[in-house]
Design a protein around this motif. Structure first.
Motif, PDB file in Angstrom:
ATOM      1  N   GLY A 173       0.812  -1.209   0.000  1.00 42.35           N
ATOM      2  CA  GLY A 173       0.000   0.000   0.000  1.00 42.35           C
ATOM      3  C   GLY A 173       0.847   1.262   0.000  1.00 42.35           C
ATOM      4  O   GLY A 173       0.515   2.244  -0.677  1.00 42.35           O
ATOM      5  N   GLU A 174       1.957   1.248   0.765  1.00 46.56           N
ATOM      6  CA  GLU A 174       2.849   2.402   0.770  1.00 46.56           C
ATOM      7  C   GLU A 174       3.493   2.598  -0.600  1.00 46.56           C
ATOM      8  O   GLU A 174       3.625   3.736  -1.078  1.00 46.56           O
ATOM      9  CB  GLU A 174       3.916   2.214   1.844  1.00 46.56           C
ATOM     10  N   LEU A 175       3.879   1.494  -1.245  1.00 44.31           N
ATOM     11  CA  LEU A 175       4.438   1.607  -2.591  1.00 44.31           C
ATOM     12  C   LEU A 175       3.421   2.206  -3.563  1.00 44.31           C
ATOM     13  O   LEU A 175       3.756   3.078  -4.379  1.00 44.31           O
ATOM     14  CB  LEU A 175       4.881   0.226  -3.083  1.00 44.31           C
ATOM     15  N   SER A 176       2.176   1.750  -3.458  1.00 43.10           N
ATOM     16  CA  SER A 176       1.136   2.278  -4.342  1.00 43.10           C
ATOM     17  C   SER A 176       0.900   3.761  -4.079  1.00 43.10           C
ATOM     18  O   SER A 176       0.770   4.560  -5.021  1.00 43.10           O
ATOM     19  CB  SER A 176      -0.166   1.492  -4.135  1.00 43.10           C
ATOM     20  N   ALA A 177       0.859   4.149  -2.792  1.00 44.61           N
ATOM     21  CA  ALA A 177       0.619   5.562  -2.466  1.00 44.61           C
ATOM     22  C   ALA A 177       1.744   6.455  -2.994  1.00 44.61           C
ATOM     23  O   ALA A 177       1.492   7.526  -3.559  1.00 44.61           O
ATOM     24  CB  ALA A 177       0.473   5.723  -0.952  1.00 44.61           C
ATOM     25  N   VAL A 202      12.036  -3.572  -3.967  1.00 43.30           N
ATOM     26  CA  VAL A 202      11.173  -2.776  -4.843  1.00 43.30           C
ATOM     27  C   VAL A 202      11.074  -1.340  -4.332  1.00 43.30           C
ATOM     28  O   VAL A 202      11.104  -0.383  -5.118  1.00 43.30           O
ATOM     29  CB  VAL A 202       9.774  -3.416  -4.939  1.00 43.30           C
ATOM     30  N   GLY A 203      10.944  -1.175  -2.999  1.00 36.48           N
ATOM     31  CA  GLY A 203      10.884   0.165  -2.434  1.00 36.48           C
ATOM     32  C   GLY A 203      12.145   0.963  -2.720  1.00 36.48           C
ATOM     33  O   GLY A 203      12.085   2.141  -3.084  1.00 36.48           O
ATOM     34  N   GLY A 204      13.311   0.315  -2.560  1.00 37.29           N
ATOM     35  CA  GLY A 204      14.562   0.995  -2.880  1.00 37.29           C
ATOM     36  C   GLY A 204      14.648   1.373  -4.346  1.00 37.29           C
ATOM     37  O   GLY A 204      15.126   2.467  -4.696  1.00 37.29           O
ATOM     38  N   ALA A 205      14.191   0.480  -5.235  1.00 34.67           N
ATOM     39  CA  ALA A 205      14.215   0.782  -6.667  1.00 34.67           C
ATOM     40  C   ALA A 205      13.286   1.953  -6.999  1.00 34.67           C
ATOM     41  O   ALA A 205      13.614   2.810  -7.829  1.00 34.67           O
ATOM     42  CB  ALA A 205      13.803  -0.458  -7.468  1.00 34.67           C
ATOM     43  N   LEU A 206      12.110   2.014  -6.320  1.00 32.34           N
ATOM     44  CA  LEU A 206      11.192   3.123  -6.570  1.00 32.34           C
ATOM     45  C   LEU A 206      11.796   4.438  -6.105  1.00 32.34           C
ATOM     46  O   LEU A 206      11.670   5.467  -6.788  1.00 32.34           O
ATOM     47  CB  LEU A 206       9.868   2.861  -5.855  1.00 32.34           C
ATOM     48  N   ASN A 207      12.464   4.427  -4.971  1.00 30.55           N
ATOM     49  CA  ASN A 207      13.122   5.652  -4.486  1.00 30.55           C
ATOM     50  C   ASN A 207      14.220   6.092  -5.447  1.00 30.55           C
ATOM     51  O   ASN A 207      14.385   7.283  -5.731  1.00 30.55           O
ATOM     52  CB  ASN A 207      13.709   5.414  -3.090  1.00 30.55           C
ATOM     53  N   HIS A 208      14.977   5.103  -5.952  1.00 35.89           N
ATOM     54  CA  HIS A 208      16.036   5.438  -6.908  1.00 35.89           C
ATOM     55  C   HIS A 208      15.445   6.023  -8.183  1.00 35.89           C
ATOM     56  O   HIS A 208      15.984   7.001  -8.746  1.00 35.89           O
ATOM     57  CB  HIS A 208      16.848   4.180  -7.220  1.00 35.89           C
ATOM     58  N   LEU A 209      14.320   5.457  -8.637  1.00 30.81           N
ATOM     59  CA  LEU A 209      13.671   5.971  -9.843  1.00 30.81           C
ATOM     60  C   LEU A 209      13.188   7.399  -9.627  1.00 30.81           C
ATOM     61  O   LEU A 209      13.359   8.258 -10.511  1.00 30.81           O
ATOM     62  CB  LEU A 209      12.486   5.068 -10.211  1.00 30.81           C
ATOM     63  N   ALA A 210      12.587   7.667  -8.448  1.00 32.77           N
ATOM     64  CA  ALA A 210      12.107   9.024  -8.171  1.00 32.77           C
ATOM     65  C   ALA A 210      13.268  10.017  -8.154  1.00 32.77           C
ATOM     66  O   ALA A 210      13.167  11.126  -8.697  1.00 32.77           O
ATOM     67  CB  ALA A 210      11.364   9.048  -6.840  1.00 32.77           C
ATOM     68  N   GLY A 211      14.382   9.620  -7.538  1.00 34.16           N
ATOM     69  CA  GLY A 211      15.545  10.504  -7.521  1.00 34.16           C
ATOM     70  C   GLY A 211      16.091  10.756  -8.905  1.00 34.16           C
ATOM     71  O   GLY A 211      16.485  11.891  -9.241  1.00 34.16           O
ATOM     72  N   ARG A 212      16.116   9.702  -9.709  1.00 34.19           N
ATOM     73  CA  ARG A 212      16.629   9.862 -11.078  1.00 34.19           C
ATOM     74  C   ARG A 212      15.727  10.772 -11.902  1.00 34.19           C
ATOM     75  O   ARG A 212      16.200  11.595 -12.702  1.00 34.19           O
ATOM     76  CB  ARG A 212      16.736   8.478 -11.738  1.00 34.19           C
ATOM     77  N   ILE A 213      14.397  10.654 -11.704  1.00 36.79           N
ATOM     78  CA  ILE A 213      13.460  11.527 -12.417  1.00 36.79           C
ATOM     79  C   ILE A 213      13.700  12.983 -12.030  1.00 36.79           C
ATOM     80  O   ILE A 213      13.686  13.884 -12.884  1.00 36.79           O
ATOM     81  CB  ILE A 213      12.007  11.105 -12.110  1.00 36.79           C
ATOM     82  N   GLN A 214      13.923  13.215 -10.727  1.00 41.21           N
ATOM     83  CA  GLN A 214      14.212  14.576 -10.289  1.00 41.21           C
ATOM     84  C   GLN A 214      15.464  15.119 -10.956  1.00 41.21           C
ATOM     85  O   GLN A 214      15.498  16.262 -11.428  1.00 41.21           O
ATOM     86  CB  GLN A 214      14.373  14.603  -8.765  1.00 41.21           C
ATOM     87  N   GLU A 215      16.513  14.290 -11.000  1.00 39.69           N
ATOM     88  CA  GLU A 215      17.764  14.745 -11.616  1.00 39.69           C
ATOM     89  C   GLU A 215      17.564  15.080 -13.086  1.00 39.69           C
ATOM     90  O   GLU A 215      18.026  16.126 -13.572  1.00 39.69           O
ATOM     91  CB  GLU A 215      18.838  13.668 -11.458  1.00 39.69           C
ATOM     92  N   LEU A 216      16.885  14.201 -13.817  1.00 43.21           N
ATOM     93  CA  LEU A 216      16.671  14.446 -15.247  1.00 43.21           C
ATOM     94  C   LEU A 216      15.804  15.685 -15.478  1.00 43.21           C
ATOM     95  O   LEU A 216      16.042  16.452 -16.413  1.00 43.21           O
ATOM     96  CB  LEU A 216      16.009  13.224 -15.881  1.00 43.21           C
ATOM     97  N   LEU A 217      14.791  15.872 -14.606  1.00 43.15           N
ATOM     98  CA  LEU A 217      13.933  17.028 -14.767  1.00 43.15           C
ATOM     99  C   LEU A 217      14.702  18.323 -14.509  1.00 43.15           C
ATOM    100  O   LEU A 217      14.534  19.322 -15.232  1.00 43.15           O
ATOM    101  CB  LEU A 217      12.733  16.926 -13.821  1.00 43.15           C
TER     102      LEU A 217
END
Length: 423
Positions: A173-177, A202-217
């Motif tokens: 549920g936290e991952l979905s939120a 999976v949680g660590g991968a999602l955090n890494h993806l969010a950080g990478r999106i921020q960097e690219l943006l």
């Protein structure tokens, strides 16, 4: 997921309970029957020495005492007399009279017959009967205890399964939120890895993806800002050239255009660097913006011999589009008229409210426009293909849409539906 895990555990628990408790229940019933039969057999065998050696009166007294104690015992003597409890001469009794002891099943219970030899007149038969109630005495209570025990085991299994499911469902549920927050442009959203190792990964991968999106943006915004900033140099040169013109009117007109372009570049830099998709909705007056942009393009329309038909509803008409984006959308639509129709082609601009939307219509008497031109980067006239897409995105940002069509008498008609803003 919790319900499915609970259903799975309940099914497995019920199968285990059935597999163990049903045989145990049958074993308890068999054991109770054997105990009752063994007690009856022991009573009959205890009477056998008396029946085999004593006289008839002694046998009668002994049997009567046993009957009074609650045991239904009958003794069939060789001379045909019957002592004790009245009982029919069943086939089992007849067979025992021939010297064979046995136990027979009947619908009412279990019959135990013992052949007693030693009397001078022949073989005597001792018969006792165990009713069904005695055979199953205590079985119902034992089965009830086993049923309650099985139900308790199933409930314990469900409680354990629910607790286990919570440890799985909560991290999911936290991952979905967090995923939904990221989809809503909350790029600082992060998940606290918990649960099994796979979910933590999976949680660590999602955090890494969010950080990478921020960097690219951030990189993309800086690149856009840098590109926009580079335009300031040629703009400054244009301003100097405008100031050097001999005709003051031409100088003022060109300087005004340069000022407008500089404001657009400044707005682009500000939007690229500081504005995020999560910012609150910005409201602008569509009447004021459209009036200003049509006035700007009317100068060029006059120079190219184009008639302008302007129909604006009384203002203000607030829309959920920032003023700079609305200006860019209107410029894109009007610029397409000048870019893709020959000189002298008349065009019309109409702005009216329509329920909870504001509708901007730009129509011309040119050759028309293909519907696929609204795709970003697509153009049939050698342009960048971004104009209509800019207008489309501005409309969609306010909850509206862009429609392409043809006028009844020929020519293109572009309709921009924009969501009405709340000031």
């Amino acid at each position: 997921m919790r319900a499915r895990l609970a259903l799975l555990v309940a099914a497995v628990s019920v199968l285990i309970v059935i597999a163990f408790l049903v045989p145990l229940a049958l074993l308890l019933r068999t054991s109770a029957e054997d105990r009752a039969t063994a007690r009856a057999t022991a009573d009959a065998q205890g009477l056998a020495p008396v029946v085999g050696t004593a006289d008839s009166e002694t046998v009668r007294l002994t049997v009567d005492q046993l009957v009074q104690s609650g045991r239904p015992v009958s003794v069939f003597l060789p001379d045909g007399n019957q002592l004790g409890s009245p009982a029919p001469r069943t086939p089992a009794v007849v067979l025992a009279a021939r010297g064979q002891s046995l136990t027979a099943e009947t619908p009412e219970g279990r019959e135990v017959v013992i052949a007693v030899q030693g009397r001078t007149e022949g073989t005597a038969v001792i018969r006792t009967f165990v009713p069904n109630a005695e055979l199953t005495s205590g079985v119902d209570r034992a089965w009830l205890v086993l049923s309650l025990l099985g139900l308790l085991l199933v409930l314990i299994g469900l409680a354990v399964a629910d607790r286990l499911a919570r440890t799985l469902v909560r991290p999911i549920g936290e991952l979905s939120a967090v995923s939904h927050r990221l989809a809503n442009a909350e790029l600082d959203a992060r998940v606290e890895p918990s649960g099994p190792a796979e979910l933590r990964e999976v949680g660590g991968a999602l955090n890494h993806l969010a950080g990478r999106i921020q960097e690219l943006l951030v990189q993309e915004r800086e690149q856009v800002a840098d590109l926009s900033h580079r335009l300031r140099t040629p703009l400054t040169a244009l301003r100097l050239e405008a100031e050097s013109l001999a005709d003051p009117q031409d100088a003022a007109r060109i300087a005004g255009a340069v000022d407008g372009l500089e404001r657009a570049v400044t707005g682009l830099i500000r939007q690229a660097r500081w504005r995020t998709p999560a910012d609150g909705a910005v409201v602008s007056d569509a009447v004021a913006t459209v009036t200003e942009r049509v006035a700007f393009w009317s100068v060029l329309a006059e120079d190219t011999g184009r008639a302008v038909d302007l129909d604006l509803a009384p203002g203000p008409l607030p829309v959920g589009v920032p003023a700079d984006e609305l200006e860019a959308a209107v410029d894109a639509l009007l610029g397409n008229v000048f870019a893709h129709t020959p000189d002298g082609t008349a065009f019309a601009v109409r702005l009216v409210p329509d329920g909870d939307q504001v509708v901007l219509t730009v129509a011309d008497e040119g050759p028309g426009i293909a519907a696929e031109s609204v795709r970003r980067g697509a153009s049939q006239a050698g342009s960048t293909g971004l104009g209509l897409d800019i207008a489309r995105r501005a409309a969609q940002a306010s909850g509206g849409r862009l429609e392409l069509g043809e006028r009844p008498g020929g020519g293109a008609e572009v309709v921009l539906h924009m969501g009405a803003g709340r000031s």
